[in-house]
Design an enzyme around this catalytic site. Structure first.
Site, PDB file in Angstrom:
ATOM      1  N   LYS A 134       0.830  -1.207   0.000  1.00  0.00           N
ATOM      2  CA  LYS A 134       0.000   0.000   0.000  1.00  0.00           C
ATOM      3  C   LYS A 134       0.869   1.264   0.000  1.00  0.00           C
ATOM      4  CE  LYS A 134      -3.119   2.959   0.327  1.00  0.00           C
ATOM      5  NZ  LYS A 134      -4.347   3.148   1.030  1.00  0.00           N
ATOM      6  N   CYS A 194      -3.509  10.539   2.147  1.00  0.00           N
ATOM      7  CA  CYS A 194      -2.837   9.304   1.736  1.00  0.00           C
ATOM      8  C   CYS A 194      -1.505   9.602   1.068  1.00  0.00           C
ATOM      9  CB  CYS A 194      -3.721   8.540   0.758  1.00  0.00           C
ATOM     10  SG  CYS A 194      -5.400   8.381   1.343  1.00  0.00           S
TER      11      CYS A 194
HETATM   12  N1  SAJ Z   1      -2.766  14.903  -8.166  1.00  0.00           N
HETATM   13  C1  SAJ Z   1      -2.070  15.728  -9.040  1.00  0.00           C
HETATM   14  N2  SAJ Z   1      -1.853  15.297 -10.302  1.00  0.00           N
HETATM   15  C2  SAJ Z   1      -2.316  14.103 -10.762  1.00  0.00           C
HETATM   16  C3  SAJ Z   1      -3.023  13.264  -9.879  1.00  0.00           C
HETATM   17  C4  SAJ Z   1      -3.240  13.692  -8.580  1.00  0.00           C
HETATM   18  O1  SAJ Z   1      -1.643  16.830  -8.656  1.00  0.00           O
HETATM   19  O2  SAJ Z   1      -2.097  13.807 -11.939  1.00  0.00           O
HETATM   20  C5  SAJ Z   1      -3.005  15.331  -6.777  1.00  0.00           C
HETATM   21  C6  SAJ Z   1      -4.474  15.537  -6.454  1.00  0.00           C
HETATM   22  O3  SAJ Z   1      -4.911  16.790  -6.848  1.00  0.00           O
HETATM   23  C7  SAJ Z   1      -4.467  15.360  -4.949  1.00  0.00           C
HETATM   24  C8  SAJ Z   1      -3.365  14.318  -4.727  1.00  0.00           C
HETATM   25  O4  SAJ Z   1      -2.602  14.302  -5.912  1.00  0.00           O
HETATM   26  O5  SAJ Z   1      -4.107  16.565  -4.285  1.00  0.00           O
HETATM   27  C9  SAJ Z   1      -3.866  12.925  -4.441  1.00  0.00           C
HETATM   28  O6  SAJ Z   1      -4.974  12.609  -5.278  1.00  0.00           O
HETATM   29  P1  SAJ Z   1      -5.151  11.193  -5.989  1.00  0.00           P
HETATM   30  O7  SAJ Z   1      -6.380  11.243  -6.790  1.00  0.00           O
HETATM   31  O8  SAJ Z   1      -3.902  10.828  -6.695  1.00  0.00           O
HETATM   32  O9  SAJ Z   1      -5.234  10.170  -4.794  1.00  0.00           O
HETATM   33  P2  SAJ Z   1      -6.105  10.063  -3.451  1.00  0.00           P
HETATM   34  O10 SAJ Z   1      -5.276  10.589  -2.320  1.00  0.00           O
HETATM   35  O11 SAJ Z   1      -7.468  10.574  -3.596  1.00  0.00           O
HETATM   36  O12 SAJ Z   1      -6.198   8.454  -3.352  1.00  0.00           O
HETATM   37  C10 SAJ Z   1      -5.001   7.687  -3.353  1.00  0.00           C
HETATM   38  C11 SAJ Z   1      -5.162   6.532  -4.371  1.00  0.00           C
HETATM   39  N3  SAJ Z   1      -3.879   5.891  -4.576  1.00  0.00           N
HETATM   40  C12 SAJ Z   1      -3.389   5.656  -5.818  1.00  0.00           C
HETATM   41  O13 SAJ Z   1      -3.961   6.003  -6.818  1.00  0.00           O
HETATM   42  C13 SAJ Z   1      -2.087   4.924  -5.898  1.00  0.00           C
HETATM   43  C14 SAJ Z   1      -6.207   5.552  -3.849  1.00  0.00           C
HETATM   44  O14 SAJ Z   1      -6.281   4.415  -4.695  1.00  0.00           O
HETATM   45  C15 SAJ Z   1      -5.869   5.120  -2.429  1.00  0.00           C
HETATM   46  O15 SAJ Z   1      -6.824   4.220  -1.897  1.00  0.00           O
HETATM   47  C16 SAJ Z   1      -5.853   6.347  -1.566  1.00  0.00           C
HETATM   48  O16 SAJ Z   1      -4.804   7.212  -2.047  1.00  0.00           O
HETATM   49  C17 SAJ Z   1      -5.582   5.961  -0.120  1.00  0.00           C
HETATM   50  O17 SAJ Z   1      -6.532   5.965   0.675  1.00  0.00           O
HETATM   51  O18 SAJ Z   1      -4.446   5.605   0.212  1.00  0.00           O
END
Ligand code: SAJ
Length: 419
Positions: A212, A266
């Site tokens: 994870k 996360c």
């Molecule tokens: N973000 C960017 N650019 C991107 C993608 C995301 O700046 O291209 C930013 C988002 O705006 C946000 C942050 O990253 O601030 C995180 O967003 P996210 O959509 O990447 O992830 P989370 O935190 O909503 O969910 C993640 C997921 N992990 C992965 O995709 C590897 C989810 O599957 C997990 O279950 C979750 O963390 C968790 O609970 O750990």
């Protein structure tokens, strides 16, 4: 194993959807939360978080009598712990929520029960949880001492669902199931197979914990690459969004999107659990965290430059007359979650340092603490009345603004939404 009653400890963004989905499979589910308000809300068939369709599933589960919420754990056949694991000073993992959840279920544990830790955890956390349980219940045997002959089965099955798509991903995603022994993993698999359509893949607890952390660190490193590119492109006067789109036409390149920084509970947190466990070896993971954490400061500097530019163009104005509108406060689009949000950090910083009005437009939030140094306004006021338009979150409501006249006003678009 036959599960009649399942208890979910922690009715937050993961625990509540999991409880509701289990209840939708006609299991008796008891949700436990220390927050009496959350418990009351769930018992009324309502929800206290924003997640698409969750309200319907919870309402049905409560109305049909399969889901109820309480503040104190009751006996059950399986306990799923889904409590937060933030970090403390020095980015050290804070295990206090897992400890108090374990302590709260210990008195009601009985021979044959299964305990699953779902919270994202540092390596070793599940074994630590089992140790706390064993200490609290010397009359029961646990896998760390009695292996397959233990009274209690213990497993780690990290949640991996994406906020905003939780109900779909809970069912469709593969699950990594780490058992303290093979029989522990087998028991947990039987439970997950009740609602998971993805594959349930078995491993040991430490690998499941690290898996994870690895997934979220991989995403953090990829976003850091995009954020670093955005700084480089700004310097070289290249549109980073166009650049990424073009580079992604290569069949083996898939760059993510830059933004104002990385938020949420996360991705902005979990990589530190690797860094603190192996600081010498985690140079890339640490640097990615630093790159992403540095992005809000860079955005703030861009806004300050825009203010200075505005004053140059309008010498009759003073800084106190320059209005800044921040579009979006949440950590990502179309949710209400403000945890570790870089957008909120930026709005707060501007609110404290800019001498003029700072407004925030956040369609997913009705009210905020009175002490916030900015004012919540509606989209039209924020768009029409401001001198500087700062796009922080690509909420669907903001996409439509692109068609309106921005005039000569300064735009700082951290998501490439209005380009
Ligand atoms: N973000 C960017 N650019 C991107 C993608 C995301 O700046 O291209 C930013 C988002 O705006 C946000 C942050 O990253 O601030 C995180 O967003 P996210 O959509 O990447 O992830 P989370 O935190 O909503 O969910 C993640 C997921 N992990 C992965 O995709 C590897 C989810 O599957 C997990 O279950 C979750 O963390 C968790 O609970 O750990």
């Amino acid at each position: 194993m036959n599960f009649k009653t399942v208890s979910v400890i922690g009715l937050g963004y993961i625990g509540l959807p999991t409880a509701a989905v289990l209840a939708s499979r006609k299991l008796n589910v008891v949700g436990v939360d220390v927050n009496q308000k959350a418990v009351n809300t769930v018992n009324q068939g309502k929800i206290h978080i924003v997640e698409p369709d969750l309200d319907m599933v919870v309402h049905a589960a409560v109305t049909e009598g399969y889901l109820r919420a309480v503040t104190k754990p009751e006996p059950a056949d399986a306990f799923l712990i889904a409590v937060p694991t933030p970090f403390k000073d020095g980015h050290q993992p804070d295990m206090s929520y897992i400890k108090s959840a374990s302590m709260s279920i210990a008195p009601v544990l009985k021979k044959g029960d299964l305990v699953i830790l779902e919270s994202t955890s540092p390596v070793g956390a599940t074994e630590q949880m089992a140790a706390w349980l064993a200490e609290a219940r010397p009359d029961l045997s646990f896998p760390q001492t009695h292996r397959e002959a233990s009274d209690i089965r213990v497993a780690h099955c990290p949640e991996r669902v994406l906020p905003g798509h939780v109900l779909r991903e809970l069912v469709q995603n593969d699950r990594v199931i780490g058992g303290m022994t093979p029989k522990c993993a087998e028991a947990a698999t039987t439970l997950y197979k009740i609602f998971v359509r993805g594959e349930c893949v078995i491993t040991d607890v430490r690998t499941a914990e690290m898996c994870k952390l690895t997934e979220n660190s991989a995403r953090d490193v990829s976003i850091a690459f995009a954020n670093e590119l955005s700084l480089i492109c700004d310097k070289l006067d290249i549109n980073v969004w166009e650049l990424i789109k073009l580079a992604n036409r290569h069949p083996r390149v898939n760059i993510l999107q830059p933004g104002p920084g990385v938020g949420g509970h996360c991705i902005a947190v979990d990589p530190w659990f690797i860094v603190t466990a192996a600081p010498e070896e985690s140079r890339l993971i640490r640097t990615a965290r630093e790159v992403n954490d540095g992005k809000p400061g860079w955005v703030i500097d861009k806004v300050k430059l825009a203010v200075a530019d505005c004053l140059m163009k309008h010498p009759e104005k003073t800084a106190t007359e320059i209005k800044i509108s921040c579009f979006g406060l949440t950590f990502k689009p179309d949710i209400d979650d403000l945890r570790e949000s870089p957008s909120l950090e930026i709005a707060r910083h501007l609110g404290k340092t800019h001498p003029g009005p700072v407004w925030a437009v956040e369609p997913n939030i009705d009210s905020l603490d009175d002490e916030e140094p900015f004012t919540l306004v509606d989209t039209v006021t924020g768009f029409e009345g401001a001198d500087i338009l700062l796009l922080l979150v690509d909420h669907r409501q903001f996409k439509a603004l692109k068609q309106f006249d921005f005039g000569t006003r300064a735009v700082v678009d951290t998501r490439g939404l209005w380009r």
